[in-house]
Structure formats: structure tokens, C-alpha cells
Write a protein that holds these residues in place. Structure first.
Motif, PDB file in Angstrom:
ATOM      1  N   MET A 173       5.071 101.247 -14.154  1.00  0.00           N
ATOM      2  CA  MET A 173       6.379 100.760 -14.594  1.00  0.00           C
ATOM      3  C   MET A 173       7.252 101.837 -15.226  1.00  0.00           C
ATOM      4  SD  MET A 173       6.081  96.847 -15.984  1.00  0.00           S
ATOM      5  CE  MET A 173       7.843  96.825 -16.288  1.00  0.00           C
ATOM      6  N   LEU A 174       6.657 102.843 -15.852  1.00  0.00           N
ATOM      7  CA  LEU A 174       7.444 103.878 -16.529  1.00  0.00           C
ATOM      8  C   LEU A 174       7.686 105.111 -15.656  1.00  0.00           C
ATOM      9  CD1 LEU A 174       5.860 103.682 -20.107  1.00  0.00           C
ATOM     10  CD2 LEU A 174       7.925 102.562 -19.244  1.00  0.00           C
ATOM     11  N   ARG A 175       7.239 105.065 -14.404  1.00  0.00           N
ATOM     12  CA  ARG A 175       7.447 106.191 -13.483  1.00  0.00           C
ATOM     13  C   ARG A 175       8.577 105.880 -12.518  1.00  0.00           C
ATOM     14  NH1 ARG A 175       2.190 107.477 -10.263  1.00  0.00           N
ATOM     15  NH2 ARG A 175       3.834 108.389  -8.951  1.00  0.00           N
ATOM     16  N   ARG A 176       9.637 106.659 -12.534  1.00  0.00           N
ATOM     17  CA  ARG A 176      10.764 106.432 -11.646  1.00  0.00           C
ATOM     18  C   ARG A 176      10.414 106.714 -10.187  1.00  0.00           C
ATOM     19  NH1 ARG A 176      15.761 105.813 -13.811  1.00  0.00           N
ATOM     20  NH2 ARG A 176      16.765 106.744 -12.002  1.00  0.00           N
ATOM     21  N   ASP A 177       9.371 107.542  -9.967  1.00  0.00           N
ATOM     22  CA  ASP A 177       8.966 107.868  -8.599  1.00  0.00           C
ATOM     23  C   ASP A 177       7.750 107.059  -8.151  1.00  0.00           C
ATOM     24  OD1 ASP A 177       7.069 109.016 -10.241  1.00  0.00           O
ATOM     25  OD2 ASP A 177       6.971 110.920  -9.137  1.00  0.00           O
ATOM     26  N   ALA A 178       7.442 105.969  -8.859  1.00  0.00           N
ATOM     27  CA  ALA A 178       6.251 105.181  -8.553  1.00  0.00           C
ATOM     28  C   ALA A 178       6.374 104.495  -7.197  1.00  0.00           C
ATOM     29  CB  ALA A 178       6.028 104.139  -9.645  1.00  0.00           C
ATOM     30  N   PRO A 179       5.255 104.329  -6.483  1.00  0.00           N
ATOM     31  CA  PRO A 179       5.304 103.622  -5.204  1.00  0.00           C
ATOM     32  C   PRO A 179       5.808 102.189  -5.338  1.00  0.00           C
ATOM     33  CG  PRO A 179       3.251 104.846  -5.414  1.00  0.00           C
ATOM     34  CD  PRO A 179       3.917 104.908  -6.745  1.00  0.00           C
ATOM     35  N   LEU A 224       9.350  98.024 -10.686  1.00  0.00           N
ATOM     36  CA  LEU A 224       9.927  96.738 -11.077  1.00  0.00           C
ATOM     37  C   LEU A 224      10.980  96.971 -12.154  1.00  0.00           C
ATOM     38  CD1 LEU A 224       9.886  93.571 -11.202  1.00  0.00           C
ATOM     39  CD2 LEU A 224       8.112  93.809 -12.961  1.00  0.00           C
ATOM     40  N   ASN A 225      12.202  96.587 -11.836  1.00  0.00           N
ATOM     41  CA  ASN A 225      13.257  96.616 -12.846  1.00  0.00           C
ATOM     42  C   ASN A 225      12.987  95.475 -13.825  1.00  0.00           C
ATOM     43  OD1 ASN A 225      15.600  96.353 -14.367  1.00  0.00           O
ATOM     44  ND2 ASN A 225      16.964  96.788 -12.664  1.00  0.00           N
ATOM     45  N   PRO A 226      12.685  95.774 -15.111  1.00  0.00           N
ATOM     46  CA  PRO A 226      12.288  94.707 -16.038  1.00  0.00           C
ATOM     47  C   PRO A 226      13.429  93.814 -16.491  1.00  0.00           C
ATOM     48  CG  PRO A 226      12.401  96.812 -17.191  1.00  0.00           C
ATOM     49  CD  PRO A 226      12.646  97.105 -15.733  1.00  0.00           C
ATOM     50  N   THR A 227      14.676  94.156 -16.159  1.00  0.00           N
ATOM     51  CA  THR A 227      15.801  93.314 -16.548  1.00  0.00           C
ATOM     52  C   THR A 227      15.580  91.898 -16.028  1.00  0.00           C
ATOM     53  OG1 THR A 227      17.295  95.207 -16.427  1.00  0.00           O
ATOM     54  CG2 THR A 227      18.302  93.019 -16.447  1.00  0.00           C
ATOM     55  N   LYS A 272      13.887  86.587 -10.018  1.00  0.00           N
ATOM     56  CA  LYS A 272      12.816  87.590 -10.009  1.00  0.00           C
ATOM     57  C   LYS A 272      11.555  87.061 -10.689  1.00  0.00           C
ATOM     58  CE  LYS A 272      14.014  91.632 -11.397  1.00  0.00           C
ATOM     59  NZ  LYS A 272      14.435  92.625 -12.392  1.00  0.00           N
ATOM     60  N   TYR A 273      11.697  86.517 -11.891  1.00  0.00           N
ATOM     61  CA  TYR A 273      10.506  86.133 -12.643  1.00  0.00           C
ATOM     62  C   TYR A 273       9.898  84.827 -12.151  1.00  0.00           C
ATOM     63  CZ  TYR A 273      10.898  90.119 -15.672  1.00  0.00           C
ATOM     64  OH  TYR A 273      10.913  91.412 -16.141  1.00  0.00           O
ATOM     65  N   ALA A 328       8.135 100.207  -2.910  1.00  0.00           N
ATOM     66  CA  ALA A 328       8.577  98.824  -3.066  1.00  0.00           C
ATOM     67  C   ALA A 328       9.306  98.727  -4.391  1.00  0.00           C
ATOM     68  CB  ALA A 328       7.390  97.870  -3.038  1.00  0.00           C
ATOM     69  N   GLU A 329      10.534  98.256  -4.340  1.00  0.00           N
ATOM     70  CA  GLU A 329      11.377  98.225  -5.536  1.00  0.00           C
ATOM     71  C   GLU A 329      11.917  96.813  -5.736  1.00  0.00           C
ATOM     72  OE1 GLU A 329      15.618 100.229  -6.592  1.00  0.00           O
ATOM     73  OE2 GLU A 329      14.050 101.615  -5.902  1.00  0.00           O
ATOM     74  N   PHE A 330      11.611  96.221  -6.892  1.00  0.00           N
ATOM     75  CA  PHE A 330      12.087  94.889  -7.241  1.00  0.00           C
ATOM     76  C   PHE A 330      13.332  95.037  -8.105  1.00  0.00           C
ATOM     77  CE2 PHE A 330       7.790  94.233  -5.965  1.00  0.00           C
ATOM     78  CZ  PHE A 330       7.673  92.911  -5.567  1.00  0.00           C
ATOM     79  N   ASN A 331      14.479  94.921  -7.456  1.00  0.00           N
ATOM     80  CA  ASN A 331      15.733  95.165  -8.174  1.00  0.00           C
ATOM     81  C   ASN A 331      16.878  94.316  -7.624  1.00  0.00           C
ATOM     82  OD1 ASN A 331      17.249  96.454 -10.175  1.00  0.00           O
ATOM     83  ND2 ASN A 331      17.933  98.067  -8.780  1.00  0.00           N
ATOM     84  N   GLY A 332      16.545  93.155  -7.049  1.00  0.00           N
ATOM     85  CA  GLY A 332      17.579  92.270  -6.548  1.00  0.00           C
ATOM     86  C   GLY A 332      18.250  92.801  -5.288  1.00  0.00           C
ATOM     87  N   ILE A 333      19.453  92.270  -5.002  1.00  0.00           N
ATOM     88  CA  ILE A 333      20.218  92.709  -3.838  1.00  0.00           C
ATOM     89  C   ILE A 333      20.882  94.033  -4.168  1.00  0.00           C
ATOM     90  CG2 ILE A 333      22.098  92.180  -2.239  1.00  0.00           C
ATOM     91  CD1 ILE A 333      19.830  90.319  -1.824  1.00  0.00           C
TER      92      ILE A 333
END
Length: 410
Positions: A69-75, A78-81, A86-87, A321-326
Motif C-alpha cells: 500500500m505504501l509503494r507507488r510502484d507496487a504491482p 489501492l487508493n485508500p480514499t 470501492k469499499y 492493478a490499481e483501484f482508483n475508480g474511473i
């Protein structure tokens, strides 16, 4: 014959249109873009991969996601907002973990069935899409990763897939361009790769030859279903223009991440979430790069990266894989790991000309596509294929066509 309206001109919409045309239906395809295959079907990893049928609903996936979660380059990012969509989706995802094994086996069987239909389409319509039937090689750097993959392999074999373990020496013989030291891997000779955009646009042309009508640049405003179906649309990005109504005998929603919105118009809940993936297409412009890039398709499990060779002069690398909405923005910090991976594993390949891309995978919480009839008459869904849209679409299109056949429309 009944007239079927299809929402979406990506790979699922096109395979659905083709299957229905072959059964004698009239078909109109509606899409908000100017051409077919302009969104998630534009530049994915290029794999037709039954070997990648493992669903993500497992505690190991959750554990890895938390650690990244704290790595911007992670495979996986998840955007925690917080957002309700999302949740609530994540809660349903966790609730599906007990079904992990059954879902993986079911997905494997569907993928194997799908390839038969897809290859038949390509052969019957003469579609050239840079097909390479050299198999897919999964590689692992250590014993822990390899042994974890061996457990997954048992599920894939239960689903009917021929996939065998290979040693470090065998990896180098299967793909000589790989010089990195691996612990071992798994090879699936029946898997293949190609250019999804070429395939989908080729299939769109075939659908036109078979009588399909296309309505592009169409922003759908309303959908109504009763004794017939009506789709009210106006030109995309033209709010001042008047709308046009299209009538049909049924509608099939194949709209990827837009399916949730259309389902809501029709009184249904289709909990698709947009999971962003990235790819780069490396242009192989010199002989050293062409000779140094692999021909066999790869999956690096640690980096969560897949590759495909698209002819002599293109090399596709995709992942994350990035969870950040549309959000379709292409972020340089998410593209860089893909480029760095190429430089690390294939140092002779020049990355001076790389084309980046991002697309939104339409994911259901249980990682299975939704193929069913809606609450209202004449409404059908074929959507939510996640990271296996191309791999599964030809089979799910036959399934939704069966549903339409049995609905007494004919």
C-alpha cells in the motif's frame, strides 16, 4: 428476425454480436467511441491465457496488497480514499474467498472452451491478429513462489488444463532470450498470444459483412425495457444536440466498466469495479532488439507482469492493478516499473520508443463474468470479465446467445 441492441464495441460486444449474427439475429452495436476496441480492448497484455485463470479472491492476495500500500510502484495499488462503491466491492471480494478453488476451476474450464470458439472465428473470417501459438511460460525466482504456484497448478489441471512444471534449464530452452536465473516455472503449451485490437476490429469488420449496424460516438442517456427495448442516445460530447431513439427486441449490456451505470438504468445491480491496468508497447526497431526480445509469452509472478510478442517489431509488456475508480490517466510512476523490467530481463532490447497505455478492467467481486438475464424482460448481460476479457469472451458470448435463444424472442 428479432433485433438485438448491443451496448459496447469492445471484445465482449464484438464476440456477442458475431455469435448472434451467426444465429440469424439482426444486430445493432452502440458505443461511445468512434471505433471498435478503443478502451480496454485496445492494448492489453495480449495473452489468451487459461493458465492465468486463478481468481484473485485469496488471503495471499489480500496480504500482498496490504504490504504494497505504501509503494507507488507496487504491482497492486489501492487508493485508500473512501468511496462507497470501492469499499462495498472490496467487502464482497473478501466474502468470495471461500469460493476461491471452485471459481478458479470454473474459470479454467470456461477459458479452454472459449479458445475453440475464438480460433474458429479468426479462421472463418480470415482475421490476422499476430497470433503466436508458442504457449505461456510462468517463471518463479524462489522455492516459495514455485511451490505456491504448484498448488494453483492442481486447480488448473482439475479444470482440464495441460500445464507442466519446468526446471531453470528447461526455461532457458523454451525461451532462449531469458538469461535471468529462476528457480523454476510452469509451461502451458496450449496457450497463445496476439493483438486484441487487431482481432476485435477484424471481428467488427466481419460483423459488418454479416449485416450488423454500428452506431458510434453515441452517448447513451436512457434505456427502457418493456414490450420492446429503446435506447435514447445523442452524439458524444455534444450536450446541445437532440437525442435519437433506437428500438429493438432485446438489449445485451457488454459495456465493460460502463455496465454498472447501464444496469442501474434497467433496475439491475451489476457491481463491476474499474481496476486499472497499464501496458507498454516496445517498438523493436533494430536487429539487436528484435533478437533480444522473447517470442514465448511470459508471466513473471513476482512482478505481476505479462508479455506478448506482436510480430517481428513489437513487444507488449503489461501489468499492475490499481483501484482508483474511473481514472484513465497514464501515470509515469506506474509505467516506469514495466520499462525497468524490460531493461533488467532483456538488456539488449532498446526502450527508446515505448508507447504507454492504461485501461480499466471490469471486475466483479467474485472475479467471474456475469452472464444472465436482467430483472426486466428483454435485458441481458455479458460483462465483468476482469483481467480475462479476451480469454473468456468467445465462450460467454455463446452462453448469452443461448439465453436469448431460450427467451422465446424468435
Amino acid at each position: 428476425m428479432p433485433h438485438i441492441l448491443i451496448l459496447g464495441a469492445g471484445i465482449t460486444g464484438m464476440t456477442t454480436a458475431y455469435a448472434l449474427l451467426k444465429r440469424g439475429y439482426r444486430v445493432t452495436v452502440i458505443d461511445r467511441n468512434r471505433y471498435a476496441a478503443m478502451e480496454t480492448s485496445f492494448a492489453n497484455g495480449g495473452q489468451l491465457s487459461a493458465s492465468n485463470a486463478e481468481v484473485w479472491n485469496s488471503w495471499s492476495t489480500v496480504s500482498k496488497g496490504m504490504s504494497w500500500m505504501l509503494r507507488r510502484d507496487a504491482p497492486l495499488l489501492l487508493n485508500p480514499t473512501p468511496t462507497w462503491h470501492k469499499y462495498s466491492w472490496l467487502a464482497e471480494f473478501l466474502a468470495c474467498i471461500p469460493n476461491y478453488e471452485d471459481s478458479t476451476v470454473a474459470t479454467t474450464r470456461l477459458a479452454i472452451e472459449s479458445r475453440r470458439h475464438l480460433f474458429a472465428m479468426a479462421q472463418d473470417e480470415g482475421i490476422d491478429f499476430d497470433l503466436e501459438r508458442r504457449g505461456i511460460l510462468h517463471v518463479y525466482y524462489d522455492r516459495e513462489g514455485f511451490e505456491g504456484a504448484a498448488k494453483v497448478n492442481e486447480l488448473l489441471k482439475k479444470g482440464g488444463l495441460d500445464r507442466r512444471s519446468v526446471s531453470a534449464e528447461e526455461i532457458r530452452s523454451i525461451e532462449p532470450a531469458l538469461s535471468t536465473k529462476f528457480f523454476g516455472g510452469f509451461f502451458t503449451p496450449s496457450d497463445s498470444t496476439g493483438d486484441i485490437h487487431k482481432f476485435t476490429t477484424g471481428l467488427a469488420e466481419a460483423c459488418k459483412r454479416h449485416g450488423a449496424t454500428f452506431v458510434f460516438d453515441a452517448d447513451v442517456l436512457r434505456i427502457k425495457a418493456g414490450d420492446q427495448v429503446s435506447v435514447d442516445w445523442r452524439p458524444t460530447n455534444d450536450s446541445k444536440s437532440g437525442s435519437t431513439i433506437l428500438n429493438g427486441d432485446a438489449v445485451v449490456v457488454c459495456a465493460g466498466v460502463g455496465s454498472r451505470q447501464f444496469a442501474a438504468m434497467l433496475g439491475d445491480r451489476v457491481n463491476v469495479y474499474p481496476v486499472k491496468g497499464y501496458s507498454i508497447t516496445v517498438n523493436l526497431e533494430d536487429e539487436k532488439s528484435k533478437n533480444g526480445a522473447p517470442w514465448v509469452s511470459l508471466l513473471d509472478d513476482r512482478a505481476k507482469i505479462v508479455t506478448s510478442r506482436l510480430g517481428e517489431d513489437r513487444f507488449r509488456v503489461a501489468g499492475t492493478a490499481e483501484f482508483n475508480g474511473i481514472d484513465r490517466d497514464i501515470r509515469s510512476d506506474r509505467i516506469r516499473p514495466l520499462t525497468d523490467w524490460v531493461r533488467s530481463l532483456f538488456p539488449s532490447v532498446s526502450t527508446s520508443r515505448v508507447v504507454p497505455w492504461a485501461g480499466l478492467r471490469p471486475m466483479m467481486p467474485n472475479m467471474l463474468p456475469i452472464v444472465r438475464q436482467g430483472k426486466r424482460p428483454r435485458v441481458f448481460y455479458n460483462t465483468g470479465h476482469g483481467h480475462l476479457g479476451w480469454t473468456l469472451s468467445a465462450a460467454t458470448s455463446e452462453l448469452v446467445s443461448d439465453l436469448i435463444d431460450s427467451s422465446c424472442l424468435k
